[in-house]
Design an enzyme around this catalytic site. Structure first.
Site: not given
Lengths: 580, 89
Positions: B14-15
């Site tokens: 989840l960048h």
């Protein structure tokens, strides 16, 4: 007078007044407001957010204009944070609940977020904490009506000093007034270092205790060759550096007249003198310093600048625009040369004990075929310009080369299917940077169009020395007889099989090595644009026949130190003005 | 209230970009949407929240949706995560 030491990040000497880009402490009042005041305070807060957003959009635009589109993306995260509705709602409801002033509430919420980000293990997310801090400071400045942080302005030429240099800090600085950069943190690839090299000003990074020793009004000397930083030098030291600076200046002036001339020895041996580049912005200096072409285009920045690999289209645009500007001279694009950990998130427990003997460069590419092919297809598409060549790093054996070449063939096939044109005869080369590659150089030469010797890795792997380790770095020697023999073997093997052999490692740009390398019949030197004219001057002033004799003498000597002393003596006699 | 545990499949976890697309999608619904990982709960409509979750590839997150459009919201979020945020082909 205070002497500090850091890492040399961009060459040259600079003397000047300090311009402090300091993180001046934020002062926040703790006030309790009335209902009426809270309403106004909320409005003030929302306006501050909006105005910060506008500032960042402007900065983003400036960055994209001056440094290229890919740099602008850094600010997308900033903008996303500012648009975080939950954050805004939380701030407003906290203000209503506590009746505190908005900067007070916002500061506390942001600080908490910042802290939780810093505590994360993920390197990428950890770094986002500095984005959060940046946003926090900008918004609070807006709330307090203080624009200082948003418009850093240099009014007179100065040396920029900062704890850490972020793109958003430097973007508004008048680049013509920057005499150099010094930062307390950072490395050779940090923003300050890259910007300094692009602007051709000296820079020293990773200077311990910098900020606590410096105040506005100080004079500093920075030596981007040795990494020395001297705060408020005394008259004697100042004079020494002024003389040195003057000497360097005169020398570089004297080089201007040879910029358009070829790199040819007095008795007619001509070599190709090309440049190594890391960033597209360096193209201007490549052209200004009279480079024949680009002997090493490092593509890593495309991958490091962003959170995810660049798309085929993005890469294609970069490669094509560079190739066009350099045309008709050649541009050699090296495929991704990074440790695997820099490219993909490595699962936990995959920490490598010996990263330099581990998962890097071509090895990673084979494990990530889509990423590798994306790059190859982008290079091939851009190759229609007609001057692009591909170079593979870290080839240790022939099977790897076959494999890498099969990736090129597959990419070509895919492009043909998609009806996309490319240069059918694109030249392919390998970097010779492992001793094993030298030993099988003849076999490799039958498969490629050229060699380029990467001396930094070749020396590291041959002498088993990590140059960054101060305990053993003195063993890292360009003139170790084993290194010289390996270079000779590579050149001879290439010539025997009819291909040209170049060198793109740091040794190619060391004036001490020029005689030796010319004498060993190296065909191409690829060096940093800043040193190109100097090397050309040497080549133009020597005889090939002398160089052959000198290289033969070196080959007969047994000690690295002895060879270095011998070459230094020759250079000092022939070129007393060249800094060695 | 509906819940579903999912594994993050895309390589960067989840960048920034995947987090942003998740927040964007979550914000379209009126339901309250939370993500849980290792005991930490964050609001799925907050980019900062989602990023502090530090959900990397292979980690399991629990999606909790509560509100009128909860069924549809959960369905869409599952689709996004299973499709790896459309970041890889």
């Amino acid at each position: 007078m205070i002497n500090l030491k850091g890492k040399a990040a961009s060459p040259g000497i600079s003397i000047g007044k300090v311009y402090l880009l300091d993180e001046d402490r934020i002062q926040i009042q703790d006030e309790t407001l009335t209902d009426e005041q809270i309403k106004k305070e909320i409005e003030k807060f929302l306006n501050a957010i909006k105005s910060t957003e506008e500032d960042i959009l402007k900065i983003k635009e400036n960055v994209e204009k001056s440094l290229g589109a890919s740099y602008g993306e850094i600010f997308d995260t900033h903008l996303m944070f500012l648009k975080d509705k939950v954050l805004l709602d939380k701030t407003i409801s906290e203000m209503k609940r506590t009746r505190k002033n908005s900067d007070h509430v916002f500061y506390r919420i942001m600080k908490k977020t910042q802290e939780s980000m810093i505590s994360l293990k993920d390197e990428y997310l950890k770094e986002r904490a500095s984005d959060i801090r940046d946003i926090k400071r900008r918004v609070i400045r807006k709330i307090q009506g203080d624009e200082r942080l948003c418009i850093y302005q240099i009014t007179e030429p100065a040396i920029v000093i900062s704890h850490e240099l972020t793109p958003s800090l430097t973007v508004n600085l008048d680049k013509s007034k920057i005499l150099g950069f010094v930062t307390e943190l950072g490395g050779r690839t940090s923003h300050a270092a890259i910007l300094a090299r692009a602007l051709e000003v000296p820079s020293v990074v990773a200077v311990k205790n910098l900020m606590k020793n410096i105040v506005p009004g100080d004079t500093v000397v920075i030596d981007g060759n040795s990494g020395n930083v001297i705060i408020n030098p005394d008259a004697e030291v100042l004079k020494k550096y002024e003389t040195q600076k003057e000497g360097l200046y005169k020398f570089s002036k004297s080089l201007e007249k040879i910029i358009s001339l070829p790199a040819v020895s007095l008795d007619g041996r001509e070599v190709e003198l090309s440049a190594n580049i890391e960033l597209p912005q360096e193209i201007d200096s490549v052209i200004a310093y009279g480079s024949h072409g680009i002997g090493l285009y490092r593509t890593e920045y495309l991958y490091l600048l962003k959170n995810q690999p660049p798309t085929e289209e993005e890469q294609y645009n970069e490669y094509k625009s560079i190739a066009k500007r350099i045309y008709p001279n050649p541009v050699i694009i090296r495929t991704i040369d990074l440790g695997g950990d820099k490219l993909v998130k490595t699962p936990k427990g995959l920490k490598e004990d010996n990263p330099f003997l581990g998962w890097r460069a071509i090895r990673v590419c084979f494990d990530y075929p889509i990423m590798f092919k994306t790059q190859l297809k982008a290079i091939l598409k851009a190759s229609t310009v007609g001057n692009i060549a591909i170079m593979f790093p870290m080839i240790s054996g022939i099977d790897e080369l076959y494999k890498a070449k099969s990736f090129v063939d597959e990419s070509k096939e895919e492009l043909t299917k998609e009806d996309i044109k490319f240069d059918e005869n694109i030249k392919i080369g390998v970097m010779i940077e492992l001793p094993s590659a030298v030993m099988i150089a003849e076999e490799l030469a039958e498969e490629v169009d050229f060699f380029s010797i990467g001396t930094n890795d070749l020396i590291q792997y041959t002498l088993a020395v990590d140059r960054g380790n101060v305990r053993v770095s003195n063993l890292f020697q360009f003139f170790h007889p084993a290194v010289i023999k390996l270079i000779k073997m590579t050149i001879d093997a290439g010539h025997k099989k009819g291909i040209w052999v170049g060198m793109c490692g740091e040794m190619a740009g060391d004036p001490l090595a020029t005689y030796l390398l010319i004498g060993l019949r190296l065909d191409e030197f690829s060096v940093s644009p800043l040193i190109l004219a100097e090397i050309k001057q040497i080549i133009r002033s020597i005889n090939y026949s002398d160089a052959i004799k000198i290289s033969e003498n070196c080959l007969n000597m047994k000690s690295a130190e002895g060879i270095e002393i011998y070459l230094t003596k020759i250079m000092k006699e022939k070129f007393p003005n060249i800094p060695l | 209230m509906v819940k579903k545990e999912l594994t993050i499949l895309n390589s960067s976890g989840l960048h920034a970009r995947p987090a942003a697309s998740l927040v964007k999608l979550a914000s379209r619904f009126t339901s309250k949407i939370y993500l849980q990982k290792d005991g930490l709960e964050v609001n799925a409509k907050s980019i900062m929240g989602v990023m502090t979750l530090a959900a990397e590839k292979g980690s399991k997150i629990l999606i909790i949706v509560d509100g009128k459009d909860e069924e549809e919201a959960l369905k869409q979020l599952i689709k996004l995560i299973k499709n790896k945020f459309c970041e890889e082909n």
